[in-house]
Design a protein around this motif. Structure first.
Motif, PDB file in Angstrom:
ATOM      1  N   SER A   1      -5.760  -3.557  19.100  1.00 27.41           N
ATOM      2  CA  SER A   1      -5.871  -2.101  19.116  1.00 27.41           C
ATOM      3  C   SER A   1      -5.534  -1.412  17.798  1.00 27.41           C
ATOM      4  N   SER A   2      -4.966  -2.125  16.838  1.00 29.79           N
ATOM      5  CA  SER A   2      -4.664  -1.528  15.526  1.00 29.79           C
ATOM      6  C   SER A   2      -4.347  -2.640  14.536  1.00 29.79           C
ATOM      7  N   GLY A   3      -4.238  -2.263  13.277  1.00 32.87           N
ATOM      8  CA  GLY A   3      -3.816  -3.226  12.268  1.00 32.87           C
ATOM      9  C   GLY A   3      -2.365  -3.628  12.461  1.00 32.87           C
ATOM     10  N   THR A   4      -1.550  -2.678  12.895  1.00 35.33           N
ATOM     11  CA  THR A   4      -0.136  -2.978  13.172  1.00 35.33           C
ATOM     12  C   THR A   4      -0.037  -3.987  14.320  1.00 35.33           C
ATOM     13  N   ALA A   5      -0.851  -3.777  15.346  1.00 34.50           N
ATOM     14  CA  ALA A   5      -0.887  -4.725  16.474  1.00 34.50           C
ATOM     15  C   ALA A   5      -1.389  -6.090  15.993  1.00 34.50           C
TER      16      ALA A   5
ATOM     17  N   THR B   1       3.905  -1.346   0.067  1.00 32.63           N
ATOM     18  CA  THR B   1       2.969  -1.657   1.151  1.00 32.63           C
ATOM     19  C   THR B   1       2.961  -0.454   2.081  1.00 32.63           C
ATOM     20  N   PHE B   2       2.118  -0.461   3.081  1.00 27.79           N
ATOM     21  CA  PHE B   2       2.216   0.570   4.110  1.00 27.79           C
ATOM     22  C   PHE B   2       3.320   0.149   5.085  1.00 27.79           C
ATOM     23  N   VAL B   3       4.044   1.124   5.636  1.00 24.81           N
ATOM     24  CA  VAL B   3       5.189   0.825   6.503  1.00 24.81           C
ATOM     25  C   VAL B   3       4.868  -0.114   7.669  1.00 24.81           C
ATOM     26  N   ALA B   4       3.598  -0.153   8.077  1.00 25.32           N
ATOM     27  CA  ALA B   4       3.211  -1.010   9.205  1.00 25.32           C
ATOM     28  C   ALA B   4       3.582  -2.470   8.969  1.00 25.32           C
ATOM     29  N   SER B   5       3.560  -2.908   7.709  1.00 18.65           N
ATOM     30  CA  SER B   5       3.837  -4.323   7.435  1.00 18.65           C
ATOM     31  C   SER B   5       5.251  -4.687   7.879  1.00 18.65           C
ATOM     32  N   PHE B   6       6.229  -3.826   7.534  1.00 17.06           N
ATOM     33  CA  PHE B   6       7.595  -4.187   7.968  1.00 17.06           C
ATOM     34  C   PHE B   6       7.854  -3.827   9.423  1.00 17.06           C
TER      35      PHE B   6
ATOM     36  N   PRO C   1       1.808 -11.617   1.727  1.00 15.77           N
ATOM     37  CA  PRO C   1       1.247 -10.791   0.658  1.00 15.77           C
ATOM     38  C   PRO C   1       0.461  -9.639   1.278  1.00 15.77           C
ATOM     39  N   VAL C   2       0.487  -8.509   0.621  1.00 18.06           N
ATOM     40  CA  VAL C   2      -0.300  -7.366   1.095  1.00 18.06           C
ATOM     41  C   VAL C   2      -1.335  -7.055   0.012  1.00 18.06           C
ATOM     42  N   HIS C   3      -2.583  -7.178   0.360  1.00 22.19           N
ATOM     43  CA  HIS C   3      -3.649  -6.925  -0.620  1.00 22.19           C
ATOM     44  C   HIS C   3      -3.868  -5.416  -0.695  1.00 22.19           C
TER      45      HIS C   3
ATOM     46  N   GLU D   1      -1.647 -13.141   5.475  1.00 22.08           N
ATOM     47  CA  GLU D   1      -2.200 -12.115   4.583  1.00 22.08           C
ATOM     48  C   GLU D   1      -2.381 -10.794   5.317  1.00 22.08           C
ATOM     49  N   ASP D   2      -1.740  -9.757   4.805  1.00 22.55           N
ATOM     50  CA  ASP D   2      -2.035  -8.407   5.285  1.00 22.55           C
ATOM     51  C   ASP D   2      -3.193  -7.897   4.432  1.00 22.55           C
ATOM     52  N   ALA D   3      -4.398  -8.074   4.979  1.00 23.19           N
ATOM     53  CA  ALA D   3      -5.612  -7.666   4.252  1.00 23.19           C
ATOM     54  C   ALA D   3      -6.169  -6.366   4.838  1.00 23.19           C
ATOM     55  N   CYS D   4      -5.281  -5.576   5.450  1.00 23.68           N
ATOM     56  CA  CYS D   4      -5.708  -4.353   6.141  1.00 23.68           C
ATOM     57  C   CYS D   4      -6.460  -3.399   5.215  1.00 23.68           C
ATOM     58  N   GLN D   5      -6.086  -3.402   3.928  1.00 26.35           N
ATOM     59  CA  GLN D   5      -6.721  -2.470   2.978  1.00 26.35           C
ATOM     60  C   GLN D   5      -7.774  -3.147   2.115  1.00 26.35           C
ATOM     61  N   ALA D   6      -8.123  -4.378   2.417  1.00 26.11           N
ATOM     62  CA  ALA D   6      -8.993  -5.109   1.491  1.00 26.11           C
ATOM     63  C   ALA D   6     -10.128  -5.841   2.214  1.00 26.11           C
TER      64      ALA D   6
ATOM     65  N   PHE E   1      -6.959  -7.495   9.442  1.00 22.94           N
ATOM     66  CA  PHE E   1      -7.628  -6.280   8.961  1.00 22.94           C
ATOM     67  C   PHE E   1      -7.203  -5.135   9.863  1.00 22.94           C
ATOM     68  N   SER E   2      -7.237  -3.931   9.303  1.00 23.14           N
ATOM     69  CA  SER E   2      -7.103  -2.715  10.105  1.00 23.14           C
ATOM     70  C   SER E   2      -8.421  -1.976  10.065  1.00 23.14           C
ATOM     71  N   PHE E   3      -8.815  -1.443  11.219  1.00 28.38           N
ATOM     72  CA  PHE E   3     -10.013  -0.596  11.278  1.00 28.38           C
ATOM     73  C   PHE E   3      -9.605   0.832  11.624  1.00 28.38           C
ATOM     74  N   ASP E   4      -8.417   1.255  11.170  1.00 31.13           N
ATOM     75  CA  ASP E   4      -8.025   2.645  11.465  1.00 31.13           C
ATOM     76  C   ASP E   4      -8.934   3.596  10.705  1.00 31.13           C
ATOM     77  N   PHE E   5      -8.724   4.875  10.882  1.00 26.77           N
ATOM     78  CA  PHE E   5      -9.747   5.841  10.465  1.00 26.77           C
ATOM     79  C   PHE E   5      -9.940   5.930   8.950  1.00 26.77           C
ATOM     80  N   VAL E   6      -8.964   5.490   8.174  1.00 22.83           N
ATOM     81  CA  VAL E   6      -9.115   5.616   6.719  1.00 22.83           C
ATOM     82  C   VAL E   6      -9.336   4.267   6.019  1.00 22.83           C
ATOM     83  N   LYS E   7      -9.676   3.251   6.762  1.00 15.92           N
ATOM     84  CA  LYS E   7      -9.882   1.952   6.148  1.00 15.92           C
ATOM     85  C   LYS E   7     -11.357   1.740   5.745  1.00 15.92           C
ATOM     86  N   ILE E   8     -11.610   0.622   5.062  1.00 13.99           N
ATOM     87  CA  ILE E   8     -12.934   0.366   4.470  1.00 13.99           C
ATOM     88  C   ILE E   8     -14.040   0.417   5.523  1.00 13.99           C
TER      89      ILE E   8
HETATM   90  C1  LIG Z   1      -3.328   0.525   7.596  1.00  9.87           C
HETATM   91  C2  LIG Z   1      -2.451  -0.607   7.286  1.00  9.87           C
HETATM   92  C3  LIG Z   1      -1.814  -1.354   8.278  1.00  9.87           C
HETATM   93  C4  LIG Z   1      -1.818  -0.970   9.717  1.00  9.87           C
HETATM   94  O1  LIG Z   1      -2.999  -0.634  10.272  1.00  9.87           O
HETATM   95  P1  LIG Z   1      -3.125   0.416  11.491  1.00  9.87           P
HETATM   96  O2  LIG Z   1      -4.475   0.078  12.013  1.00  9.87           O
HETATM   97  O3  LIG Z   1      -3.072   1.780  10.875  1.00  9.87           O
HETATM   98  O4  LIG Z   1      -2.051   0.145  12.446  1.00  9.87           O
HETATM   99  C5  LIG Z   1      -1.070  -2.455   7.908  1.00  9.87           C
HETATM  100  N1  LIG Z   1      -0.921  -2.793   6.629  1.00  9.87           N
HETATM  101  C6  LIG Z   1      -1.491  -2.096   5.635  1.00  9.87           C
HETATM  102  C7  LIG Z   1      -1.302  -2.539   4.221  1.00  9.87           C
HETATM  103  C8  LIG Z   1      -2.251  -0.959   5.930  1.00  9.87           C
HETATM  104  O5  LIG Z   1      -2.772  -0.244   4.942  1.00  9.87           O
END
Ligand SMILES: *Cc1c(COP(=O)(O)O)cnc(C)c1O
Length: 404
Positions: free
Chosen positions: A59-63, A86-91, A130-132, A156-161, A180-187
């Motif tokens: 349901s999210s990148g955090t999930a 990084t974005f707070v979601a990683s920790f 690592p967070v890309h 790999e936290d590749a949510c932004q890459a 990967f994250s597919f939230d509203f502001v991702k690629i």
């Molecule tokens: C956006 C993001 C997440 C989390 O993704 P959500 O879908 O917003 O929960 C995790 N790590 C990084 C680096 C992000 O940018």
């Protein structure tokens, strides 16, 4: 940068397929769904696109990070080494499984400095994350070598890459698992969603079970499923998956525009004397979501950001003052103002590592500006923006050099 900039007919068509059946859930209801399985289709499309063997949508990148950590066996008292930027979601994800985020310095790649990682390894270290960040990659060869040496997991936290590559392989498919994250502001976006990628059947199965209350998805129907692995509800809906399906098919188109506009800005700014650029371990694999550069001094970076805004040039991130992406402003992590109750061990560990000084990261981030790249600019518009930015940057650097 974000897929929402080019939302249109393809996304509506996929969503309409789901609305026609009225079956909004990704599991079950086999007889009523008219053969429409958008989440399954998107998982297959993701594997095909990125060359991963298994993909588990959530349901999210955090999930996705939380699910990956659980599936990888990271839990109570384990330490996970991750970057100060990084974005707070990683920790958040690390904390949610009972583990301790060990924040370490970044280098000019804007993500993990392998030397800092090596120094941070203790007998409690379980994984390196690592967070890309901002569309580009970490020094994966060096980090992999550290993992092999100490028998650690690479997540790999590749949510932004999404769509970025390192030496020919897609980011997110190189470690034991990636997200990967597919939230509203991702690629690419599906409003809210994420995915765990892995080449391990065992990790995949656990991720599959964990994201759906432990269902093994092997029964004749949902009621007949067994639950070999405990779980929660991190399911994606069919509606979200439908949007993601349209977007992942357009990823190549998005990246092409993004890299073109990124190239225009870079080719102009590289002529600004005194400006330096983020180190990119494999430049061909950069997605181009941002162009990140460094001014010689913090004051100059602050002035440049202020002048960009005054000139109407938006989308330039100064992470040093940002509440969500850099350790400096993470008081909620440092002061232990927890919503939940944690074990004393976890709380002590989290606060210990979060309250370290980060002079090296400070020096890098305080001089850094990440300029986001839009999919909506024509080449002419990108050039016009680049010229305005270059003029401001030259002026800021010259002015300060005179007074220095
Ligand atoms: C956006 C993001 C997440 C989390 O993704 P959500 O879908 O917003 O929960 C995790 N790590 C990084 C680096 C992000 O940018």
């Amino acid at each position: 940068m974000p897929g929402y900039e080019l939302f249109g007919a393809a996304e509506r068509k996929e969503v309409n397929d789901v609305l026609e059946t009225g079956i909004l859930m990704r599991y079950g209801f086999d007889g009523m769904r008219n053969g429409i399985w958008k989440a399954k289709e998107l998982e297959a499309e993701i594997n095909k696109t990125f060359g991963s063997q298994y993909a588990q949508l959530v349901s999210s990148g955090t999930a996705a990070l939380t699910t990956a950590l659980a599936a990888l066996g990271v839990g109570a008292g384990d330490e996970v080494i991750m970057p100060s930027f990084t974005f707070v979601a990683s920790f958040e994800a690390v904390i949610s499984v009972g583990a301790i985020p060990v924040l370490v310095d970044i280098d000019e790649t804007l993500t993990l400095d392998p030397e800092a990682v090596e120094k941070a390894v203790t007998e409690k270290t379980k994984a390196i994350m690592p967070v890309h960040m901002c569309g580009s990659m970490a020094r994966l060869d060096e980090l992999k070598a550290i993992c092999e040496k100490h028998d650690l997991i690479l997540l790999e936290d590749a949510c932004q890459a999404i769509g970025g590559k390192y030496k020919g392989k897609y980011l997110g498919t190189i470690g034991h698992a990636g997200t990967f994250s597919f939230d509203f502001v991702k690629i690419i976006t599906c409003a809210e969603g994420g995915v765990v990628l892995t080449n391990s059947e065992d990790i995949y199965k656990k991720a599959d079970h964990y994201s759906d209350h432990g269902h093994d998805h092997a029964g004749k129907d949902r009621g007949a499923d067994l639950h070999p692995f405990l779980g929660y509800n991190f399911r994606i809906s069919e509606l979200h998956a439908a949007v993601g399906l349209a977007q992942v098919r357009r990823l190549g188109e998005f990246l092409e525009i993004q890299k073109r506009n990124h190239g225009i800005i870079f080719n102009t700014l590289k002529n600004v004397e005194g400006l330096t650029f983020r180190v990119i371990p494999d430049a061909d694999g950069d997605t181009g979501t941002h162009l990140s550069f460094f001014l010689p001094m913090e004051d100059m970076a602050r002035q440049a950001v202020t002048e960009f805004v005054a000139a109407g040039i938006m989308g330039n991130f100064y992470w040093y003052d940002n509440n969500w992406h850099y350790i400096r402003k993470w008081e909620h992590l440092k002061n232990g103002a927890w919503l939940h109750r944690f074990s004393e061990e976890q709380k002590k560990g989290i606060m210990h590592y979060a309250n370290q000084p980060f002079p090296i990261s400070d020096k890098i981030i305080s001089r850094c500006i990440s300029s986001s790249i839009s999919l909506l600019w024509t080449p002419e518009q990108a050039q016009e923006r680049a010229d305005k930015m270059a003029a401001i940057l030259k002026n800021v650097i010259a002015k300060n050099n005179v007074t220095a």
